[in-house]
Scaffold this motif. Structure first.
Motif, PDB file in Angstrom:
ATOM      1  N   GLN A  84       0.889  -1.241  -0.015  1.00 13.13           N
ATOM      2  CA  GLN A  84       0.094  -0.045  -0.030  1.00 13.13           C
ATOM      3  C   GLN A  84       0.892   1.229   0.053  1.00 13.13           C
ATOM      4  O   GLN A  84       0.568   2.149  -0.691  1.00 13.13           O
ATOM      5  CB  GLN A  84      -0.891   0.111   1.080  1.00 13.13           C
ATOM      6  N   LEU A  85       1.935   1.368   0.770  1.00 13.50           N
ATOM      7  CA  LEU A  85       2.825   2.587   0.913  1.00 13.50           C
ATOM      8  C   LEU A  85       4.425   1.939   0.984  1.00 13.50           C
ATOM      9  O   LEU A  85       4.490   1.132   1.694  1.00 13.50           O
ATOM     10  CB  LEU A  85       2.323   3.270   2.288  1.00 13.50           C
ATOM     11  N   ALA A 127       3.195   8.236   7.871  1.00 11.23           N
ATOM     12  CA  ALA A 127       1.682   8.006   7.740  1.00 11.23           C
ATOM     13  C   ALA A 127       1.055   7.222   8.845  1.00 11.23           C
ATOM     14  O   ALA A 127      -0.092   7.183   8.697  1.00 11.23           O
ATOM     15  CB  ALA A 127       1.597   6.929   6.475  1.00 11.23           C
ATOM     16  N   ASP A 155      -1.454  12.769  -1.187  1.00  7.07           N
ATOM     17  CA  ASP A 155      -1.078  11.490  -1.562  1.00  7.07           C
ATOM     18  C   ASP A 155      -2.164  10.572  -1.438  1.00  7.07           C
ATOM     19  O   ASP A 155      -2.303  10.155  -0.039  1.00  7.07           O
ATOM     20  CB  ASP A 155       0.192  11.047  -0.845  1.00  7.07           C
ATOM     21  N   ASN A 196      -2.266   7.185  -1.646  1.00  7.73           N
ATOM     22  CA  ASN A 196      -1.834   6.237  -1.017  1.00  7.73           C
ATOM     23  C   ASN A 196      -1.674   6.268   0.411  1.00  7.73           C
ATOM     24  O   ASN A 196      -1.854   5.274   1.306  1.00  7.73           O
ATOM     25  CB  ASN A 196      -0.176   5.584  -1.548  1.00  7.73           C
ATOM     26  N   GLN A 197      -0.997   7.483   0.941  1.00  8.78           N
ATOM     27  CA  GLN A 197      -1.198   7.955   2.163  1.00  8.78           C
ATOM     28  C   GLN A 197      -2.594   7.948   2.985  1.00  8.78           C
ATOM     29  O   GLN A 197      -2.602   7.406   4.015  1.00  8.78           O
ATOM     30  CB  GLN A 197      -0.313   9.189   2.531  1.00  8.78           C
ATOM     31  N   PHE A 199      -3.832   4.346   3.373  1.00  9.52           N
ATOM     32  CA  PHE A 199      -2.962   3.851   4.306  1.00  9.52           C
ATOM     33  C   PHE A 199      -3.417   4.284   5.873  1.00  9.52           C
ATOM     34  O   PHE A 199      -3.717   3.247   6.579  1.00  9.52           O
ATOM     35  CB  PHE A 199      -1.391   4.109   4.441  1.00  9.52           C
TER      36      PHE A 199
END
Length: 647
Positions: A24-25, A33, A41, A43-44, A47
């Motif tokens: 994921q990250l 994160a 972001d 993805n962050q 997450f």
């Protein structure tokens, strides 16, 4: 070896979690994160707001399920006890269903509170019902099963008429964790901490509950107060867990058993180890769901816990020491024994005949009658099927309860009816179009394989009743998971499947009704041949062997006969296990405690109950119909609970 198993479970869960985090990250961004997320972001954001709370929630819910599983098993002194035993899950489902239909403006928080309120109300009702028998463990379990079945029947009835609105409910009830954020974590952890502190304060009196009631009273402890308080803590915590994560089965049953097999004997050690095992099991299951979603599709986490954990538990059952319920709680006498006279038999038969006449000739209400042609064209197949199915389910329930000496045993517990139903539903997926010709072989195959698996797995323990019931619980969980996956699949045939699973008789053909009645007559005529076995087996294995009873052969033949009746009834009107649980108790509560009188009265009561449910279901909301299985629950559960409270 025991430490190696626990270490392997921990390592696997940790590695899989780290792998999903990395996917994921990127690792360099984890530190930031974990505390906040860059809004630019994606993805962050995913997450921090999705993956992290989902992981923490899996750990909290799993630990809570392991904890309440130990509490229920310790207080009820029964290895079958788990959070769903007291109907908490069914109460939460009903609360959420009502909120979804009639209070949608409440939002997510309101629905969560409705689920919590439903679970707590059901738990309190069960405790009040059982208080009349000084909180007897068997009485608690029976009351929980009855109230849970009643709540599930109401929910299923609402689902039949509001399926499109409640489709998301099926997803929630299967234990989906992908729709949670930090609010659920913030809601759950302080309440779990409070429940844990209460358990620590009560650890000494809870530890004494593992002894016989008479021993505990001689030690000066207020048994009823301690048991009531402990159950209230367990019910409240179970309700909170269900309201947050939905119904996640099996962990509350498996984690305490695995903790005991790993060497935890004292209550404190069992609580700690069960919580750890439950957390790891649910975390591992949810991480597997995340991996599966990347390569295929996302399935409910509750389904994975059942499908992945069932084979492990079936293996562990072969290593479980022989266990029995407390002798004082197995099958407590409820009334003075009554003799079954010919006059009583004639009166019951006349009452049943009157019910048949009314069911045959009454129209859409009792105010008018219908002609003979309509009777013979439409009515008699469903009436005959209802009588035959009710009689077979009642007889099979009596056989199982007397064989095990356990008042909570029922056809549903052994999973035979669920096996037949699951095989037929699976056939609908594999064979498109008209597959009616294959449904009978598929149902027989599912029931036979289930029965064979139970016998093979329980053989090592000498066909121990407790081990057979545990095996049946595991198999029922697996079959229920498959059915849940079908219900959340969006298949257009869901409505008809729901109707059949609820116990509908209005699709029974004439040939199917005749075949079911003939088979029922044949199987019921075989039951008196087992009268001696049914009289001796409730006394226990030691007594049965002392008087020369062939223990293995008698149990195997009784199980085969019971499974044949369950399969035949299931193929005709769906898996109606409620009658098989209720009818034997009604006969025993009426004072018929000997084998043959109880069997005969239970058969007639089961047939009458199914007939009454079918007739009322046809006329209550005409022109719509309520399936007989659901209505049998509406009719029987309140009466049964009232009798249980009076006993």
């Amino acid at each position: 070896m025991k430490s190696l198993i626990l270490g392997l479970l921990l390592l696997t869960a940790l590695l899989l979690t780290l792998s999903n985090f990395q996917h994921q990250l990127a690792l360099p961004l984890w530190r930031r994160a974990f505390f906040t997320a860059d809004e630019l972001d994606v993805n962050q954001m995913l997450f921090y707001y999705s993956l992290l709370p989902r992981t923490l929630l899996a750990l909290l819910v799993g630990a809570g399920l392991g904890l309440v599983g130990v509490l229920f098993q310790q207080i009820l002194r029964n290895p079958l006890a788990e959070p769903s035993t007291l109907g908490v899950a069914a109460g939460a489902q009903l609360g959420l269903t009502l909120a979804t239909l009639y209070a949608s403006s409440w939002g997510e928080t309101g629905q969560q509170l409705a689920a919590l309120a439903g679970a707590i109300l059901v738990g309190v009702l069960v405790l009040l019902v059982a208080s009349g028998r000084r909180m007897s463990p068997v009485t608690l379990i029976l009351a929980g099963l009855m109230v849970g079945l009643y709540c599930a029947a109401v929910k299923n009835l609402l689902a039949l008429f509001h399926h499109d609105q409640l489709k998301s409910l099926f997803i929630w009830s299967s234990g989906m964790l992908n729709q949670n954020d930090w609010s659920n974590v913030s809601f759950l952890w302080p309440r779990m901490l409070l429940a844990l502190l209460l358990v620590v304060v009560m650890i000494r009196p809870l530890n004494l509950l593992g002894l016989e009631d008479s021993v505990v009273r001689n030690l000066g402890m207020r048994l009823m107060l301690v048991r009531f308080t402990g159950l209230m803590v367990a019910v409240a915590l179970s309700a909170i867990l269900v309201s947050v994560a939905g119904v996640i089965g099996f962990i509350g049953l498996f984690a305490p058993l695995m903790a005991k097999l790993l060497g935890a004997r004292r209550l404190g050690a069992r609580l700690a180890l069960s919580a750890l095992i439950g957390a790891l099991l649910l975390l591992l299951s949810d991480q597997l769901v995340i991996v599966l979603a990347r390569v295929w599709l996302e399935i409910p986490t509750g389904a994975v816990t059942a499908l992945a954990g069932a084979p492990l538990m079936l293996w562990l059952l072969s290593r479980l020491r022989h266990q029995q319920l407390s002798a004082s709680d197995r099958n407590p006498p409820l009334r003075t024994e009554r003799a079954l006279t010919p006059l009583m038999i004639a009166g019951i038969f006349l009452l049943l005949l009157l019910m048949v006449i009314l069911a045959l000739f009454s129209g859409d209400g009792l105010s008018r009658w219908i002609d003979t042609q309509a009777v013979w064209q439409f009515r008699w197949p469903r009436i005959l099927a209802a009588l035959a199915a009710g009689a077979m389910l009642a007889a099979s329930g009596t056989l199982i309860q007397r064989m095990t000496g356990n008042a909570m045993a029922s056809p549903e517990v052994l999973g035979v009816s669920a096996g037949a139903a699951c095989a037929i539903v699976l056939l609908m997926f594999i064979v498109p179009g008209d597959n009616s010709a294959w449904q009978f072989p598929a149902g027989c195959l599912g029931a036979a394989l289930t029965m064979l698996l139970i016998l093979l797995l329980a053989k090592r323990g000498g066909l121990s009743p407790t081990r057979m019931l545990l095996t049946g619980v595991v198999l029922s969980t697996v079959y229920g998971t498959f059915l849940t996956l079908f219900l959340v699949s969006g298949d257009p045939r869901i409505s008809s499947v729901l109707s059949w699973l609820a116990g509908s008789t209005y699709r029974v053909s004439a040939s199917q009704a005749i075949w079911t009645a003939a088979l029922a007559l044949l199987l019921l005529l075989l039951t008196p041949l087992m009268a001696r076995w049914l009289t001796i087996l409730p006394l226990g294995s030691v007594t049965a062997q002392a008087v020369g009873l062939p223990l293995r052969r008698s149990r195997m033949l009784i199980l085969l006969l019971a499974s044949a009746m369950i399969a035949a009834a299931t193929l005709c009107v769906g898996p109606l296990s409620f009658v098989g649980l209720m009818a034997p108790h009604l006969a025993r509560m009426a004072g018929f405690q000997r084998a043959l009188p109880q069997l005969l009265v239970a058969i007639l009561a089961g047939a009458g109950l199914m007939l009454l449910a079918d007739a009322l279901g046809r006329v209550m909301i005409f022109p719509y119909q309520i399936p007989a299985g659901l209505l049998a629950t509406f009719i029987g559960a309140p009466w049964f609970i009232w009798l249980l409270r009076r006993a």
